[in-house]
Design a protein around this motif. Structure first.
Motif, short mmCIF file in Angstrom:
data_model
loop_
_atom_site.label_atom_id
_atom_site.label_comp_id
_atom_site.label_asym_id
_atom_site.label_seq_id
_atom_site.Cartn_x
_atom_site.Cartn_y
_atom_site.Cartn_z
N GLY A 1 50.29 43.73 132.16
CA GLY A 1 49.89 44.88 131.36
C GLY A 1 50.93 45.40 130.40
N VAL A 2 52.10 44.78 130.36
CA VAL A 2 53.17 45.23 129.47
C VAL A 2 52.91 44.69 128.06
CG1 VAL A 2 55.65 45.14 129.00
CG2 VAL A 2 54.83 45.31 131.35
N VAL A 3 53.05 45.57 127.05
CA VAL A 3 52.90 45.14 125.66
C VAL A 3 54.17 44.41 125.24
CG1 VAL A 3 52.53 45.84 123.28
CG2 VAL A 3 51.34 47.03 125.13
N GLU A 4 54.01 43.15 124.79
CA GLU A 4 55.16 42.32 124.45
C GLU A 4 55.08 41.79 123.03
OE1 GLU A 4 56.32 40.36 128.78
OE2 GLU A 4 54.97 39.28 127.44
N ASP A 5 56.23 41.74 122.37
CA ASP A 5 56.42 40.95 121.15
C ASP A 5 56.90 39.61 121.67
OD1 ASP A 5 57.43 39.65 118.94
OD2 ASP A 5 58.40 41.41 118.10
N GLY B 1 50.93 41.30 122.30
CA GLY B 1 49.79 41.46 123.20
C GLY B 1 50.26 41.91 124.57
N ARG B 2 49.32 42.04 125.48
CA ARG B 2 49.65 42.47 126.84
C ARG B 2 49.91 41.26 127.72
NH1 ARG B 2 49.06 47.81 127.55
NH2 ARG B 2 47.69 48.93 126.10
N SER B 3 50.96 41.35 128.51
CA SER B 3 51.26 40.31 129.48
C SER B 3 50.27 40.42 130.64
CB SER B 3 52.68 40.48 130.00
OG SER B 3 52.76 41.61 130.86
N GLN C 1 58.29 33.68 112.29
CA GLN C 1 56.85 33.41 112.23
C GLN C 1 56.07 34.72 112.14
OE1 GLN C 1 57.06 30.89 115.94
NE2 GLN C 1 55.27 29.97 115.01
N ARG C 2 54.95 34.65 111.46
CA ARG C 2 54.08 35.82 111.41
C ARG C 2 53.63 36.16 112.83
NH1 ARG C 2 48.63 36.61 111.26
NH2 ARG C 2 48.28 34.34 111.23
N ARG C 3 53.73 37.42 113.16
CA ARG C 3 53.34 37.87 114.50
C ARG C 3 51.87 38.26 114.48
NH1 ARG C 3 56.10 43.23 116.83
NH2 ARG C 3 54.54 44.12 115.45
N ARG C 4 51.06 37.56 115.26
CA ARG C 4 49.63 37.87 115.31
C ARG C 4 49.32 38.72 116.53
NH1 ARG C 4 46.88 33.82 118.49
NH2 ARG C 4 48.35 32.29 119.32
N SER C 5 48.16 39.33 116.53
CA SER C 5 47.76 40.16 117.65
C SER C 5 46.73 39.45 118.50
CB SER C 5 47.18 41.49 117.16
OG SER C 5 46.71 42.27 118.24
N ALA D 1 45.28 35.71 127.84
CA ALA D 1 44.56 36.19 126.65
C ALA D 1 43.47 35.22 126.20
CB ALA D 1 45.55 36.42 125.51
N VAL D 2 43.43 34.03 126.79
CA VAL D 2 42.43 33.02 126.39
C VAL D 2 41.71 32.47 127.61
CG1 VAL D 2 43.45 32.34 124.18
CG2 VAL D 2 44.33 31.33 126.30
N PRO D 3 41.07 33.33 128.41
CA PRO D 3 40.40 32.85 129.63
C PRO D 3 39.31 31.83 129.30
CG PRO D 3 39.68 35.08 129.09
CD PRO D 3 40.84 34.77 128.19
N HIS D 4 39.20 30.84 130.18
CA HIS D 4 38.19 29.79 130.10
C HIS D 4 38.47 28.75 129.02
CE1 HIS D 4 36.24 32.45 132.84
NE2 HIS D 4 35.99 33.36 131.92
N SER D 5 39.55 28.93 128.26
CA SER D 5 40.01 27.85 127.39
C SER D 5 40.83 26.88 128.23
CB SER D 5 40.86 28.41 126.25
OG SER D 5 40.11 29.21 125.39
N TRP D 6 41.04 25.69 127.70
CA TRP D 6 41.77 24.66 128.44
C TRP D 6 43.08 24.31 127.75
CZ3 TRP D 6 40.16 22.42 133.10
CH2 TRP D 6 38.91 22.88 133.55
#
Length: 241
Positions: free
Chosen positions: A167-171, A162-164, A68-72, A113-118
């Motif tokens: 704070g760790v950058v993860e693929d 993105g960051r976990s 899959q395409r990896r998005r940021s 990464a998506v605060p306040h989303s449900w």
């Protein structure tokens, strides 16, 4: 994790493949000449987890798409941050839970990464757990509700960098096993796992579900399945009036 395709439930497998990092099961099946009709079962624990799906031959030309395409998910990441990210595939289980109070929803906290989303209640599968055990446990931790699994509903994947929460950058390759479930005795939801990735929880009336700010993956699942399972499980939408 392994994906097994069968032409009919209980029949012999037409393919069995490991789900490699970044690969979507629907794409995997398509490149083998099949489309996934529906998931049948999820069994095993940890790395021995197996998802069996019913497939049918599609008979179309196939071009290999690979991962899959990896998005940021983090615009503040620099080129140096993404040179050598931690590669992680996370197996998780979630449930589309219905009751006389509506659809059970959880709000993502500021640690995500998506605060306040449900989204739907659920989370990572712990060592020694199978997916159904994991989602029952997570529903209690995130909402205080005791749920009953109805059937396996879908398998969904996503791939990003993105960051976990630490704070760790993860693929990151998210593999989500989705169930339909009921809550026979619904109560006011309460988050028991305070300080985690769930900020709050609530019951959303079925006739108002589309007004909620869902995370993209959750909205796609609800668009695809909610009307069908609400009828199957006996929780039809009531009009707002």
């Amino acid at each position: 994790m392994q994906i097994i395709g069968v032409a009919v439930a209980g029949g012999s497998s037409v393919f069995a493949r490991p789900l490699e990092h970044g690969v979507d099961p629907h794409r995997l099946a398509w490149e083998l000449g099949y489309r996934i009709v529906r998931p049948l079962s999820a069994s095993g624990v940890g790395d021995e987890l197996t998802v069996t799906v019913q497939v049918s031959a599609h008979g179309r030309p196939v071009s290999e798409g690979g991962v899959q395409r990896r998005r940021s998910l983090d615009r503040e990441l620099t080129e140096a941050d993404v040179v050598d990210p931690l590669v992680r595939q996370r197996l998780a289980a979630y449930a589309m839970v219905l009751s006389s109070h509506g659809l059970l929803a959880t709000e993502f906290s500021n640690r995500t990464a998506v605060p306040h989303s449900w989204g739907l209640p659920g989370g990572g599968i712990d060592p020694g757990e199978n997916p159904s055990q994991a989602v029952i446990r997570e529903a209690i931790e995130e909402t205080g509700q005791h749920i009953e699994i109805a059937h396996l509903l879908d398998i969904q994947t996503d791939h990003w960098i993105g960051r976990s929460p630490t704070g760790v950058v993860e693929d990151f390759h998210a593999v989500r096993i989705i169930y339909a479930a009921t809550c026979p005795e619904p109560t006011t939801p309460v988050v028991n796992d305070v300080g985690g990735t769930t900020a709050s929880a609530r019951w959303v009336p079925l006739h108002q579900w589309y007004r909620t700010h869902w995370a993209a993956g959750t909205r796609a699942l609800l668009d695809r399945h909610l009307a069908t399972i609400s009828a199957q499980l006996g929780y039809r939408r009531r009009s707002a009036g």
